[in-house]
Design a protein around this motif. Structure first.
Motif, PDB file in Angstrom:
ATOM      1  N   GLU A  48       0.552  16.530  -8.081  1.00 37.76           N
ATOM      2  CA  GLU A  48      -0.872  16.232  -8.321  1.00 37.76           C
ATOM      3  C   GLU A  48      -1.617  17.521  -8.676  1.00 37.76           C
ATOM      4  OE1 GLU A  48      -2.998  13.375  -7.362  1.00 37.76           O
ATOM      5  OE2 GLU A  48      -1.542  12.004  -6.483  1.00 37.76           O
ATOM      6  N   THR A  81      -0.321  18.675 -12.279  1.00 35.33           N
ATOM      7  CA  THR A  81      -0.759  17.888 -13.433  1.00 35.33           C
ATOM      8  C   THR A  81      -2.276  17.739 -13.495  1.00 35.33           C
ATOM      9  OG1 THR A  81      -0.446  15.858 -12.170  1.00 35.33           O
ATOM     10  CG2 THR A  81       1.386  16.538 -13.568  1.00 35.33           C
ATOM     11  N   GLY A  82      -2.970  18.292 -12.525  1.00 31.75           N
ATOM     12  CA  GLY A  82      -4.429  18.276 -12.576  1.00 31.75           C
ATOM     13  C   GLY A  82      -5.057  16.987 -12.111  1.00 31.75           C
ATOM     14  N   THR A  83      -4.278  16.123 -11.453  1.00 26.73           N
ATOM     15  CA  THR A  83      -4.878  14.869 -10.962  1.00 26.73           C
ATOM     16  C   THR A  83      -5.473  15.038  -9.563  1.00 26.73           C
ATOM     17  OG1 THR A  83      -2.656  14.214 -10.298  1.00 26.73           O
ATOM     18  CG2 THR A  83      -3.501  13.249 -12.324  1.00 26.73           C
ATOM     19  N   ALA A  84      -5.123  16.130  -8.904  1.00 28.59           N
ATOM     20  CA  ALA A  84      -5.666  16.336  -7.552  1.00 28.59           C
ATOM     21  C   ALA A  84      -7.201  16.416  -7.554  1.00 28.59           C
ATOM     22  CB  ALA A  84      -5.053  17.577  -6.912  1.00 28.59           C
ATOM     23  N   PRO A  85      -7.822  17.139  -8.500  1.00 29.47           N
ATOM     24  CA  PRO A  85      -9.289  17.168  -8.473  1.00 29.47           C
ATOM     25  C   PRO A  85      -9.907  15.777  -8.614  1.00 29.47           C
ATOM     26  CG  PRO A  85      -8.456  18.861  -9.939  1.00 29.47           C
ATOM     27  CD  PRO A  85      -7.287  18.028  -9.539  1.00 29.47           C
ATOM     28  N   LEU A  86      -9.263  14.941  -9.427  1.00 29.51           N
ATOM     29  CA  LEU A  86      -9.784  13.582  -9.630  1.00 29.51           C
ATOM     30  C   LEU A  86      -9.755  12.810  -8.307  1.00 29.51           C
ATOM     31  CD1 LEU A  86     -10.578  11.442 -11.863  1.00 29.51           C
ATOM     32  CD2 LEU A  86      -8.185  10.780 -11.833  1.00 29.51           C
ATOM     33  N   SER A  87      -8.618  12.848  -7.648  1.00 30.70           N
ATOM     34  CA  SER A  87      -8.473  12.100  -6.393  1.00 30.70           C
ATOM     35  C   SER A  87      -9.318  12.703  -5.285  1.00 30.70           C
ATOM     36  CB  SER A  87      -7.013  12.097  -5.949  1.00 30.70           C
ATOM     37  OG  SER A  87      -6.252  11.350  -6.840  1.00 30.70           O
ATOM     38  N   TRP A  88      -9.335  14.013  -5.224  1.00 25.96           N
ATOM     39  CA  TRP A  88     -10.076  14.661  -4.140  1.00 25.96           C
ATOM     40  C   TRP A  88     -11.578  14.514  -4.324  1.00 25.96           C
ATOM     41  CZ3 TRP A  88      -7.087  19.905  -3.059  1.00 25.96           C
ATOM     42  CH2 TRP A  88      -5.779  19.586  -2.715  1.00 25.96           C
ATOM     43  N   ALA A  89     -12.003  14.391  -5.589  1.00 31.59           N
ATOM     44  CA  ALA A  89     -13.428  14.166  -5.827  1.00 31.59           C
ATOM     45  C   ALA A  89     -13.815  12.746  -5.410  1.00 31.59           C
ATOM     46  CB  ALA A  89     -13.752  14.386  -7.303  1.00 31.59           C
ATOM     47  N   ARG A 102      -7.963  22.905   2.878  1.00 33.77           N
ATOM     48  CA  ARG A 102      -8.490  24.236   2.575  1.00 33.77           C
ATOM     49  C   ARG A 102      -8.146  24.707   1.170  1.00 33.77           C
ATOM     50  NH1 ARG A 102      -9.514  26.961   7.406  1.00 33.77           N
ATOM     51  NH2 ARG A 102      -9.337  28.955   6.354  1.00 33.77           N
ATOM     52  N   ARG A 133      -7.198  24.930  -2.923  1.00 30.23           N
ATOM     53  CA  ARG A 133      -7.816  24.517  -4.186  1.00 30.23           C
ATOM     54  C   ARG A 133      -6.973  23.412  -4.800  1.00 30.23           C
ATOM     55  NH1 ARG A 133      -8.221  30.722  -5.383  1.00 30.23           N
ATOM     56  NH2 ARG A 133     -10.369  31.102  -4.795  1.00 30.23           N
ATOM     57  N   PRO A 134      -7.595  22.532  -5.547  1.00 27.08           N
ATOM     58  CA  PRO A 134      -6.809  21.430  -6.116  1.00 27.08           C
ATOM     59  C   PRO A 134      -6.141  21.789  -7.440  1.00 27.08           C
ATOM     60  CG  PRO A 134      -9.120  21.083  -6.547  1.00 27.08           C
ATOM     61  CD  PRO A 134      -9.029  22.374  -5.795  1.00 27.08           C
ATOM     62  N   TYR A 135      -5.977  23.068  -7.724  1.00 26.75           N
ATOM     63  CA  TYR A 135      -5.372  23.478  -8.999  1.00 26.75           C
ATOM     64  C   TYR A 135      -4.590  24.751  -8.787  1.00 26.75           C
ATOM     65  CZ  TYR A 135     -10.113  25.120  -8.445  1.00 26.75           C
ATOM     66  OH  TYR A 135     -11.288  25.582  -7.906  1.00 26.75           O
ATOM     67  N   MET A 160     -18.315  20.878  -6.062  1.00 20.09           N
ATOM     68  CA  MET A 160     -17.333  19.866  -5.640  1.00 20.09           C
ATOM     69  C   MET A 160     -16.572  20.301  -4.380  1.00 20.09           C
ATOM     70  SD  MET A 160     -17.667  17.493  -7.769  1.00 20.09           S
ATOM     71  CE  MET A 160     -16.354  16.498  -7.107  1.00 20.09           C
ATOM     72  N   PHE A 190     -14.518  22.588  -4.196  1.00 16.01           N
ATOM     73  CA  PHE A 190     -13.180  23.063  -4.542  1.00 16.01           C
ATOM     74  C   PHE A 190     -13.093  24.579  -4.341  1.00 16.01           C
ATOM     75  CE2 PHE A 190     -12.636  19.481  -7.902  1.00 16.01           C
ATOM     76  CZ  PHE A 190     -12.409  18.575  -6.875  1.00 16.01           C
ATOM     77  N   LEU A 233     -19.647  14.632  -1.566  1.00 14.52           N
ATOM     78  CA  LEU A 233     -18.855  14.037  -2.650  1.00 14.52           C
ATOM     79  C   LEU A 233     -19.208  12.568  -2.869  1.00 14.52           C
ATOM     80  CD1 LEU A 233     -15.311  15.661  -2.226  1.00 14.52           C
ATOM     81  CD2 LEU A 233     -17.181  16.300  -3.737  1.00 14.52           C
ATOM     82  N   ALA A 252      -7.710  14.211 -16.611  1.00 13.45           N
ATOM     83  CA  ALA A 252      -6.589  14.131 -15.669  1.00 13.45           C
ATOM     84  C   ALA A 252      -6.306  12.665 -15.379  1.00 13.45           C
ATOM     85  CB  ALA A 252      -6.951  14.861 -14.389  1.00 13.45           C
ATOM     86  N   LEU A 306      -9.916   4.803  -2.943  1.00 18.17           N
ATOM     87  CA  LEU A 306     -10.285   6.124  -2.427  1.00 18.17           C
ATOM     88  C   LEU A 306     -11.778   6.240  -2.126  1.00 18.17           C
ATOM     89  CD1 LEU A 306      -8.208   8.387  -4.864  1.00 18.17           C
ATOM     90  CD2 LEU A 306      -7.879   8.223  -2.407  1.00 18.17           C
TER      91      LEU A 306
END
Lengths: 359, 305
Positions: free
Chosen positions: A112, A115-123, A355, A357-359, B60, B62, B85, B96, B113
Motif C-alpha cells: 500500500e 503503490t501509493g494507496t496508503a494515503p487514500l485509505s488513511w485519509a 506514526r 508516513r504513508p509513502y 492530512m 501525514f 480527517l 492512487a 473505512l
C-alpha cells in the motif's frame, strides 16, 4: 469489517490463492502419503522385528517364509516412509507455515505504501490502526483454518509413519505438525507485516523475514531445549532408561545426562573411577576358537578392602527428559511463546503504522 | 480577528500559522501563515518543491510540523487526526487506485473505512462521467482514475477538499472535466477546496482565491480578482507612482525583462501605471503575477524591493 476483509483478499488475490493452494495441496499430499503407508497394513511386529536390509548375515541360514514376507512388507513400508515424496512432504510441512506467513504478511502494509494507496485509505479512515486491524484479521482468518488443516493432516501422516506411536504423547517432528503450525504461521505473518510496516517496502521485508524466520525455525528446538524446557526436565535413571523401547526413547525429549552417586549429582571422573573400581568378571568359558564371549555383569569393588560396593555407591548416569506424556503442555507452552512473539510484532506494527508516513 | 488575505477566523476552513517543516536540512515550509476561507476555492500555486504537497500533507496529518501548526475546520490534525480527517476529502498527487479492485469496490472500501461516505453520491458522479462501475481500476485511463479519486473524496461529503496536484498528469480535456466536476460539487455542497498546482492556467478559471507558495514561504494570499487588479506589468524597472515592485522575470520570448508591480490598496489600476515618457504598463495576467512573486522568492531576475 466484512467488506474490508473481503476486499483485502481481493487486493491480495494472488497471495490468497497461492496460500490456499499450497496449504490444501500440502494437506492432500500428507494425507495421500499417510494413506499409502496405512493401506499397506504392515503388522506392528514386522516393523519391530525388521532391522533393515542386513538382517541376514553371510553364512546364516535363510529366513523362513513368514519372516521373509514380514520383512518384505516392512521394507516396502520403509521405502515409502524414506522415499522422496514423503521426504518432500516432511520438509514442506516444516517450512510451509513460515512461507505462508511471510507471503501474506510482506505486502499487506508495504505494498500500500509502495503503490501509493496508503494515503487514500488513511485519509478515508480516521484510525490507521482500525484499517490495519481489518487487514491483519483477514490474514488471520485465512491462515488459521488453512494451517489447522495442514497441521492435522501432518499428524495423520506422522501417525502413519510411526504406527506404534501415540503422536500426541511423542515429540517426533512435534514442531512440524499439529496445532503448533498455526502459531508458526501466525508468528511469521506478524513478524513480516511488522517488517513491512517498518520498512514500507515489500521485497526487503520479505527477504529479511525469510532470513529471520528460517534462522528462528532452525534454532528453535535447540533454543527451547536449552533455555525454556531445561528447568522442567525430570530425571530418569539409567535403569529406567534401559527399560525403554526404542519408540519410548523417541517419545521423550532427552535434554541432558548427568552422573549421580549416592542419589546426588556427582562431578567426578567416571572413567577414572571405573578404572579404579571395576573388576572384570569372566563368566563364560572360551569357545572352540578360544574366544571368550562375554564378561557378565560388571562388579565394582572398593580397591582398599576389595569388597563389593552397594549400587548406590556406584556412579550412575541419569537422564533428564521432558516426558512424552507432557506433549500437550509443551505444545501449549511453545505455541504460547510463538503467540507472544506474534503479539509483540503486532504491537510494533500497530504503533508504527500510526506514526509513519504513508509513502 | 483579521487574518492573512482578509478572511476572518470565524470563516476560515483551514488556517496555517507559523507552520514550518524541515526534511533534514531542507526547509519545505518556513513559517507559513495561510488562511483558506470557508466556501472558497483556493489555488495553491508554486513551482515544484515549493512546499505545496508538504502543506497539504501536514493538513492530512501525514507530516508532523516542526513548528507552528494547522487547523482544519478548527481542528489540529496532528493532535486529533480522526476528527480532522472526518472533515477532509483528499485527492492525492498521483491517482492512487487499487489495481485489483473495480470502481464499485473502491466505493465499497471507502464506505467501509469512512462511516459517513455517501456511495450513491459518488456513484452518481461517476455515472455522469460514463465511468463503468464494474471496470477494474487498473484499466481506467489517467483521467478516469483521477475522477475516481475525486469521486471518493467527494463521497466523504467533507467540508474541505484538499487536492494535491490532481491535474498534473491529465490531458487538457481530462483537466477541464476534472475542474468542472470539482466546481459543480463545491457549488452544490458549499464546501471549501484547496487545489494545488504548478500550472497557473489550470486553476485560473476554477478558483476564486490565489495563494502563491515559493521557497517554503507564502508569497501572496488574496482573492484572485484582487491579484489581477492590483498588479501591473512593465518592461522597465522604474516604479510607477505608489506601486511596489514585486519581482522581475524574463517576458515571453525571453528577450525583455518584465517587472511586476503591486499597486497600493485603493489605487485605480487604470490610472496608476504610467511613470515616464514612453513607458506603459499593462494588466498582469495571473501567470505574470505568479512569475513575479516566484522570481522575488527565488531571488532571480531584478530584485527591486
Amino acid at each position: 469489517m466484512l467488506t474490508r476483509i473481503w476486499l483485502t483478499y481481493k487486493q491480495h488475490r494472488f497471495e490468497t490463492i497461492a496460500i490456499a493452494l499450497v496449504c490444501l495441496g500440502l494437506a492432500a499430499a500428507a494425507l495421500i502419503e499417510a494413506y499409502r503407508l496405512n493401506s499397506m497394513n504392515v503388522p506392528l511386529k514386522c516393523l519391530e522385528s525388521w532391522q533393515g536390509a542386513y538382517m541376514v548375515g553371510p553364512g546364516q541360514p535363510p529366513l523362513d517364509a513368514a519372516t521373509q514376507r514380514c520383512n518384505d512388507m516392512a521394507q516396502a513400508f520403509s521405502n515409502i516412509k524414506t522415499g522422496t515424496d514423503a521426504g518432500l512432504v516432511r520438509m514442506l510441512l516444516a517450512f510451509a507455515p513460515l512461507l505462508v506467513g511471510i507471503v501474506f504478511g510482506a505486502p499487506i502494509v508495504a505494498r500500500e505504501i509502495e503503490t501509493g494507496t496508503a494515503p487514500l485509505s488513511w485519509a478515508l479512515s480516521g484510525s490507521r490502526r482500525r484499517w490495519l486491524f481489518s487487514k491483519v484479521l483477514a490474514g488471520v482468518l485465512l491462515i488459521v483454518p488453512l494451517m489447522l488443516v495442514v497441521g492435522l493432516a501432518a499428524d495423520v501422516f506422522e501417525a502413519a509413519q510411526y504406527p506404534d506411536l501415540n503422536v500426541y504423547a511423542s515429540y517426533i517432528d512435534y514442531v512440524s505438525r499439529g496445532a503448533i503450525l498455526v502459531f508458526w504461521a501466525l508468528a511469521a505473518f506478524a513478524g513480516t507485516f511488522a517488517l513491512g510496516t517498518l520498512l514500507g517496502r515489500t521485497m526487503p521485508a520479505l527477504i529479511v523475514a525469510l532470513v529471520v524466520c528460517f534462522f528462528v525455525r532452525g534454532s528453535w528446538e535447540a533454543g527451547m531445549n536449552h533455555f525454556v524446557l531445561r528447568p522442567f526436565a525430570v530425571q530418569t535413571s539409567l535403569e529406567q532408561s534401559a527399560n525403554y523401547t526404542p519408540d519410548s526413547w523417541y517419545n521423550d525429549i532427552s535434554l541432558y545426562q548427568t552422573v549421580y552417586m549416592d542419589g546426588k549429582p556427582w562431578d567426578g571422573d567416571v572413567n577414572a573411577w571405573w578404572m579404579e573400581h571395576q573388576q572384570v568378571q569372566v563368566s563364560a568359558t572360551p569357545d572352540a576358537s578360544g574366544f571368550v564371549p562375554g564378561g557378565g555383569e560388571p562388579v565394582y569393588v572398593d580397591p582398599a578392602t576389595n569388597k563389593p560396593l552397594a549400587p548406590s555407591q556406584v556412579p550412575t548416569y541419569v537422564n533428564f527428559v521432558i516426558p512424552g506424556a507432557w506433549y500437550w503442555n509443551v505444545v501449549v507452552l511453545e505455541s504460547g511463546l510463538l503467540l507472544l512473539g506474534s503479539l509483540f510484532c503486532g504491537v510494533i506494527a500497530f504503533v508504527w503504522v500510526d506514526r509513519r508516513r504513508p509513502y | 480577528m483579521a487574518l492573512a488575505g482578509g478572511a476572518s477566523i470565524g470563516t476560515a476552513a483551514l488556517v496555517a500559522h507559523g507552520l514550518s517543516k524541515r526534511f533534514k536540512k531542507k526547509v519545505a515550509l518556513d513559517k507559513v501563515d495561510l488562511t483558506v476561507p470557508a466556501g472558497s476555492v483556493t489555488a495553491l500555486v508554486g513551482p515544484n518543491g515549493a512546499g505545496k504537497t508538504t502543506l497539504i500533507r501536514v493538513c492530512m496529518a501525514f507530516e508532523r510540523p516542526n513548528a507552528g501548526g494547522v487547523e482544519v475546520d478548527g481542528v489540529d490534525p496532528w493532535k486529533h487526526r480522526s476528527e480532522a480527517l472526518r472533515r477532509v476529502g483528499y485527492v492525492p498527487q498521483t491517482p492512487a487506485v487499487y489495481r485489483g479492485l473495480s470502481v464499485e469496490e473502491h466505493l465499497s472500501m471507502a464506505r467501509s473505512l469512512h462511516s459517513g461516505f455517501d456511495a450513491d453520491y459518488a456513484r452518481r458522479r461517476l455515472d455522469q462521467l460514463g465511468i463503468p462501475l464494474d471496470q477494474r481500476a487498473d484499466t481506467l485511463s489517467g483521467g478516469q482514475a483521477a475522477q475516481l479519486g475525486l469521486a471518493v473524496a467527494l463521497g466523504t461529503r467533507a467540508r474541505i477538499l484538499l487536492l494535491d496536484e490532481p491535474l498534473a498528469n491529465l490531458d487538457p480535456l481530462a483537466r477541464r472535466e476534472f475542474i468542472q466536476v470539482l466546481l459543480d460539487a463545491v457549488k452544490s455542497d458549499g464546501s471549501t477546496a484547496l487545489l494545488s498546482s504548478h500550472i497557473v492556467t489550470d486553476v485560473e478559471d476554477a478558483c476564486d482565491r490565489l495563494a502563491i507558495l515559493g521557497g517554503g514561504k507564502v508569497r501572496l494570499d488574496c482573492p484572485l480578482e484582487e491579484a489581477r487588479q492590483t498588479h501591473r506589468l512593465t518592461e522597465a524597472d522604474s516604479p510607477p507612482p505608489g506601486a511596489t515592485a514585486v519581482g522581475s522575470f524574463l517576458g515571453k520570448g525571453g528577450k525583455t525583462v518584465m517587472t511586476l508591480w503591486r499597486l497600493a490598496p485603493g489605487d485605480d489600476p487604470g490610472s496608476a501605471p504610467n511613470s515616464g515618457p514612453g513607458e506603459t504598463s499593462e494588466a498582469a495576467s495571473l501567470e505574470d503575477v505568479v512569475l513575479g512573486y516566484l522570481a522575488a522568492g527565488r531571488g532571480i531576475g531584478l530584485q527591486l524591493n
